[in-house]
Enzyme design. Structure first.
Site, mmCIF file in Angstrom:
data_model
loop_
_atom_site.group_PDB
_atom_site.id
_atom_site.type_symbol
_atom_site.label_atom_id
_atom_site.label_comp_id
_atom_site.label_asym_id
_atom_site.label_seq_id
_atom_site.Cartn_x
_atom_site.Cartn_y
_atom_site.Cartn_z
ATOM 1 N N ASP A 159 0.863 -1.180 0.000
ATOM 2 C CA ASP A 159 0.000 0.000 0.000
ATOM 3 C C ASP A 159 0.897 1.227 0.000
ATOM 4 O O ASP A 159 2.041 1.151 0.458
ATOM 5 C CB ASP A 159 -0.922 0.018 1.227
ATOM 6 C CG ASP A 159 -2.177 0.845 1.004
ATOM 7 O OD1 ASP A 159 -2.048 2.063 0.762
ATOM 8 O OD2 ASP A 159 -3.286 0.290 1.072
ATOM 9 N N ILE A 207 -10.924 -6.881 -6.947
ATOM 10 C CA ILE A 207 -12.096 -6.360 -6.256
ATOM 11 C C ILE A 207 -12.692 -5.229 -7.081
ATOM 12 O O ILE A 207 -12.036 -4.220 -7.334
ATOM 13 C CB ILE A 207 -11.719 -5.862 -4.851
ATOM 14 C CG1 ILE A 207 -11.199 -7.035 -4.024
ATOM 15 C CG2 ILE A 207 -12.906 -5.202 -4.179
ATOM 16 C CD1 ILE A 207 -10.616 -6.652 -2.711
ATOM 17 N N SER A 208 -13.941 -5.422 -7.499
ATOM 18 C CA SER A 208 -14.637 -4.403 -8.268
ATOM 19 C C SER A 208 -15.820 -3.872 -7.459
ATOM 20 O O SER A 208 -15.873 -4.058 -6.235
ATOM 21 C CB SER A 208 -15.090 -4.966 -9.625
ATOM 22 O OG SER A 208 -15.577 -3.935 -10.457
ATOM 23 N N LYS A 226 -20.719 -0.096 -8.861
ATOM 24 C CA LYS A 226 -20.700 1.149 -9.627
ATOM 25 C C LYS A 226 -20.104 0.959 -11.023
ATOM 26 O O LYS A 226 -20.166 1.866 -11.856
ATOM 27 C CB LYS A 226 -19.923 2.217 -8.861
ATOM 28 C CG LYS A 226 -20.629 2.661 -7.581
ATOM 29 C CD LYS A 226 -19.796 3.636 -6.777
ATOM 30 C CE LYS A 226 -20.562 4.107 -5.540
ATOM 31 N NZ LYS A 226 -20.887 3.004 -4.616
ATOM 32 N N LYS A 260 -13.355 1.264 -12.970
ATOM 33 C CA LYS A 260 -13.389 -0.116 -12.477
ATOM 34 C C LYS A 260 -13.948 -1.068 -13.529
ATOM 35 O O LYS A 260 -13.532 -2.223 -13.622
ATOM 36 C CB LYS A 260 -14.226 -0.195 -11.188
ATOM 37 C CG LYS A 260 -13.620 0.552 -10.018
ATOM 38 C CD LYS A 260 -12.267 0.007 -9.615
ATOM 39 C CE LYS A 260 -12.370 -1.328 -8.925
ATOM 40 N NZ LYS A 260 -11.046 -1.834 -8.476
ATOM 41 N N LEU A 276 -20.418 -1.529 4.746
ATOM 42 C CA LEU A 276 -20.765 -0.841 5.987
ATOM 43 C C LEU A 276 -19.531 -0.656 6.867
ATOM 44 O O LEU A 276 -18.833 -1.616 7.180
ATOM 45 C CB LEU A 276 -21.816 -1.637 6.763
ATOM 46 C CG LEU A 276 -23.262 -1.517 6.281
ATOM 47 C CD1 LEU A 276 -24.136 -2.485 7.055
ATOM 48 C CD2 LEU A 276 -23.772 -0.104 6.455
#
Length: 522
Positions: free
Chosen positions: A212, A304-305, A308, A320, A354
């Site tokens: 990262d 990971i998509s 949207k 994406k 969430l």
């Protein structure tokens, strides 16, 4: 002989497996507290010099006393609480074990009058040791119980906000796939990436390579790994996925078997204002990591998509979707023999998470605590939601289930009205009079999210809540050509020109509440 064989199988089939790790942790913590209590009490009663210069006789004596307490721990199974004190029974077990241990220790102290090679421990030291160690053991359990209860309540609050049952997946099968493997996670410091680390670590991967570019969250992740999973060989690397040389160095050095690609810019309004950064980080970064996965013969690449990406109305969603197109076309090219490689590319597509960084839950909590108002963009806006652990389990399930080329989607139930979510959070707070303020849709935002494109259908899997999207296929060579054009215009930092090319690549990209709407009219 058969009895001895069964006993050995039982010992090695439980005591030396990862299932017994929590019990060992409690057991070792209790032993440490007993030794600490006894040494300190001896030092207080006999003096610091006596404790320091007691030598091997004192050490040998303390170990014998510890063995006495260990027998009591085993007899009363005090470690079964696993740092959790929830009933009088557990309180009683710990107290009885320490009482019996203290009595037996006093008996051994009496025997020491007739034995050579042991240090004489005063009876009052033994009594103080029993009391102090017992109090400390109970205190640790109470603290951990309270921490666990807070975490459980927070998780339950999140689950209650979902209009459906929590989705579960086959975690043992996932564990079998990941155990002993080298695993690379991009975006490891983010909400999804860090949760992937937490869910993968218990399955004892050979190495965890975490990448990262956010320095401080990566430092926090490094400390978490050292605290909770020190037995795993882990690497926290600050790096930009768009830097081909740096990423190649990482692949060359660690040679991961599995790649979970979670790195992406995700905030819709921010990317609407910065399309060049959205393309460079999301699209170019994905291409760099995907190409290296092929070059270094990664077994599986899980991307990971987002929902949207379906009929995108904003730059982030379109970026994406382009990522999905690239990895799927690359997987197809490998399958057809046009590109040499073994990597299987699969995609997970899900809704809002969430409690993730920058999501509405932390924002609403902050606004409620401040006395309001809680800001909602539109009274009718809805979103699909899932919990962070759910989202990560989907990613891991895709890694187990996917054979290459699939886009996995959840049956996420009914979408949630954001206004209802805000009302529920206000009702549960200590500020029931907080008002909701509607501020209008943000740039690129749409009222209703979708999980599948209008032209797409789904294929069921063996899991009732997980489906595979049937999407149109793209030619890899044409996709590469289109990407070169997009990245070339991206270097101009001309927002309109960049988005215009994105719309050519993804014709279903129709802007909403955005300055780019004029491109659709043209």
């Amino acid at each position: 002989m058969n009895y001895l064989k069964e006993l050995l199988n039982k010992v090695f089939g439980w005591y030396f497996t990862k299932k017994s790790l929590p019990y060992w942790a409690v057991f070792m913590a209790d032993c440490s507290l007993v030794i600490f209590s006894m040494f300190v009490s001896y030092m207080v009663v006999m003096g610091r010099q006596a404790a320091v210069y007691g030598g091997r006789y004192l050490l040998w004596t303390l170990l014998v006393y510890l063995f006495i307490y260990i027998l009591c721990f085993r007899l009363f199974r005090t470690y079964r609480g696993v740092l959790h004190l929830s009933s009088f029974k557990e309180l009683r077990q710990v107290t009885l074990a320490m009482m019996l241990g203290t009595l037996l220790a006093a008996g051994f102290r009496f025997a020491c009058n007739y034995l050579d090679g042991f240090t004489i421990i005063p009876y009052r030291c033994i009594l103080v040791t029993g009391i102090v160690a017992c109090v400390l053991m109970l205190l640790v359990r109470i603290i951990m119980s309270n921490i666990n209860e807070v975490i459980r309540k927070q998780r339950k609050e999140m689950e209650d906000l979902l209009p459906r049952e929590v989705i579960e997946v086959n975690m043992p099968a996932i564990g079998n796939m990941l155990t002993g493997e080298r695993i690379l996670i991009t975006g490891a410091a983010g909400s999804i990436g860090s949760e992937l680390v937490r869910q993968i670590a218990p399955y004892h991967p050979d190495e965890l390579i975490m990448v990262d570019q956010a320095e401080t969250p990566m430092h926090d992740l490094r400390l978490e790994m050292a605290t909770n999973w020190a037995f795993i060989k882990s690497h926290t690397l600050v790096a930009n996925i768009c830097n081909p040389r740096r990423m190649e160095q990482i692949f060359q050095l660690y040679k991961p078997a599995y790649v979970f690609h979670a790195a992406a810019y995700k905030h819709v309004p921010m990317m609407e204002d910065n399309p060049s950064e959205s393309v460079e980080n999301n699209v170019l970064g994905t291409r760099v990591v995907a190409d290296l996965a092929v070059k270094y013969r990664v077994k599986k690449f899980v991307m990971i998509s987002t929902d949207k990406a379906v009929n995108p109305t904003n730059v982030m969603g379109c970026s994406k979707r382009i990522c999905e197109i690239y990895v799927q076309s690359l997987n197809k090219a490998i399958h057809e023999g046009k590109v040499e490689g073994i990597t299987q590319f699969v995609t997970t597509r899900f809704g809002n998470v969430l409690g993730s960084n920058g999501s509405v839950i932390p924002l609403f909590k902050k606004q409620i605590k401040a006395g309001g108002p809680v800001t909602v963009t539109h009274p009718d806006i809805t979103r699909f939601f899932m919990l962070i652990p759910e989202a990560c389990k989907l990613v891991l399930e895709a890694g187990t289930r996917g054979k290459g080329g699939e886009i996995f989607v959840f049956d996420m139930g009914e979408p949630v009205r954001i206004a209802d979510l805000a009302k529920a959070m206000i009702a549960r707070s200590n500020h029931p009079h907080v008002q909701i303020k509607y501020v209008g849709l943000r740039d690129g935002e749409k009222l209703f999210e979708e999980v599948l494109d209008d032209a797409e259908t789904t294929i069921p899997t063996s899991h009732p809540k997980i489906k595979v999207a049937k999407v149109r296929e793209y030619d890899y060579a044409k996709v590469c050509e289109d990407l070169e054009q997009l990245l070339d215009v991206c270097s101009s930092y001309d927002d309109m020109a960049i988005v215009s090319v994105m719309k050519d690549l993804v014709p279903e990209f129709i802007s909403k509440h955005s300055k780019y709407e004029k491109l659709d009219r043209n």
